[in-house]
Design a protein around this motif. Structure first.
Motif, PDB file in Angstrom:
ATOM      1  N   HIS A 135      34.974  41.914  43.139  1.00  0.00           N
ATOM      2  CA  HIS A 135      35.361  42.746  42.009  1.00  0.00           C
ATOM      3  C   HIS A 135      36.640  43.538  42.316  1.00  0.00           C
ATOM      4  N   TRP A 177      39.539  41.152  42.309  1.00  0.00           N
ATOM      5  CA  TRP A 177      39.878  40.762  40.940  1.00  0.00           C
ATOM      6  C   TRP A 177      40.699  41.861  40.277  1.00  0.00           C
ATOM      7  N   LYS A 178      40.272  43.095  40.449  1.00  0.00           N
ATOM      8  CA  LYS A 178      41.002  44.216  39.853  1.00  0.00           C
ATOM      9  C   LYS A 178      42.412  44.328  40.429  1.00  0.00           C
ATOM     10  N   ASN A 179      42.541  44.151  41.722  1.00  0.00           N
ATOM     11  CA  ASN A 179      43.844  44.291  42.370  1.00  0.00           C
ATOM     12  C   ASN A 179      44.797  43.151  42.046  1.00  0.00           C
ATOM     13  N   LEU A 196      43.543  41.477  37.286  1.00  0.00           N
ATOM     14  CA  LEU A 196      43.678  42.506  36.257  1.00  0.00           C
ATOM     15  C   LEU A 196      45.116  43.018  36.183  1.00  0.00           C
ATOM     16  N   ASN A 197      45.731  43.198  37.329  1.00  0.00           N
ATOM     17  CA  ASN A 197      47.122  43.644  37.369  1.00  0.00           C
ATOM     18  C   ASN A 197      48.041  42.649  36.658  1.00  0.00           C
ATOM     19  N   LEU A 231      47.151  40.505  34.293  1.00  0.00           N
ATOM     20  CA  LEU A 231      46.841  40.549  32.866  1.00  0.00           C
ATOM     21  C   LEU A 231      47.447  41.780  32.197  1.00  0.00           C
ATOM     22  N   GLU A 232      47.378  42.915  32.867  1.00  0.00           N
ATOM     23  CA  GLU A 232      47.958  44.139  32.304  1.00  0.00           C
ATOM     24  C   GLU A 232      49.468  44.009  32.164  1.00  0.00           C
TER      25      GLU A 232
END
Length: 148
Positions: A130, A133-135, A138-139, A141-142
């Protein structure tokens, strides 16, 4: 393993005349596999992706047990194996032999590149799916949303 090529490789090994090499081809229960990896000093990965896009899960297993690797080079292996940091990447048998010599040169003193790579793997072991994935994802996608 129990795969369809087991007998082929068993025959290949038996037909060689190695003097200082021994092979054992056991089948391990799932709970014994990480114990075996954890008892090793170095993993060797001969995985060669036909697409150049899939990563060897065996390396992930080895890293999870704190085991540095020498891995065969292909297109995306650097996404997993950071050459010189958590393992080494080789292109042929000659280069692998050189890496083994370097890694085992002062093995008894424990002041080795191998020990440094083990320490570097602690970062990998602490990163969970998780958080990764965020690092990473998600980065991306943002950033994509910002520019669309």
């Amino acid at each position: 393993g129990k795969g369809p090529q087991k007998e082929f490789y068993r025959n290949e090994i038996q037909n060689r005349q190695w003097k200082k090499v021994k092979f054992c081809l056991p089948w391990l229960e799932s709970e014994d596999y990480p114990k075996l990896l954890g008892a090793a000093d170095l993993g060797i990965c001969l995985h060669a992706s036909s697409s150049g896009l899939d990563l060897p899960m065996k390396v992930v297993d080895m890293f999870g047990c704190g085991l540095p690797v020498c891995a065969l080079k292909f297109n995306c292996i650097s996404e997993l194996v950071e050459d010189g940091s958590n393992g080494l990447v080789f292109q042929d048998a000659k280069e692998l032999l050189q890496q083994l010599k370097i890694l085992m040169a002062d093995f008894k003193t424990d002041k080795t590149k191998l020990r440094q790579m083990r320490q570097n793997l602690e970062r990998f072991q602490k990163m969970r799916w998780h958080a990764s994935w965020k690092n990473v994802v998600l980065n991306i996608l943002e950033q994509k949303i910002k520019y669309d």
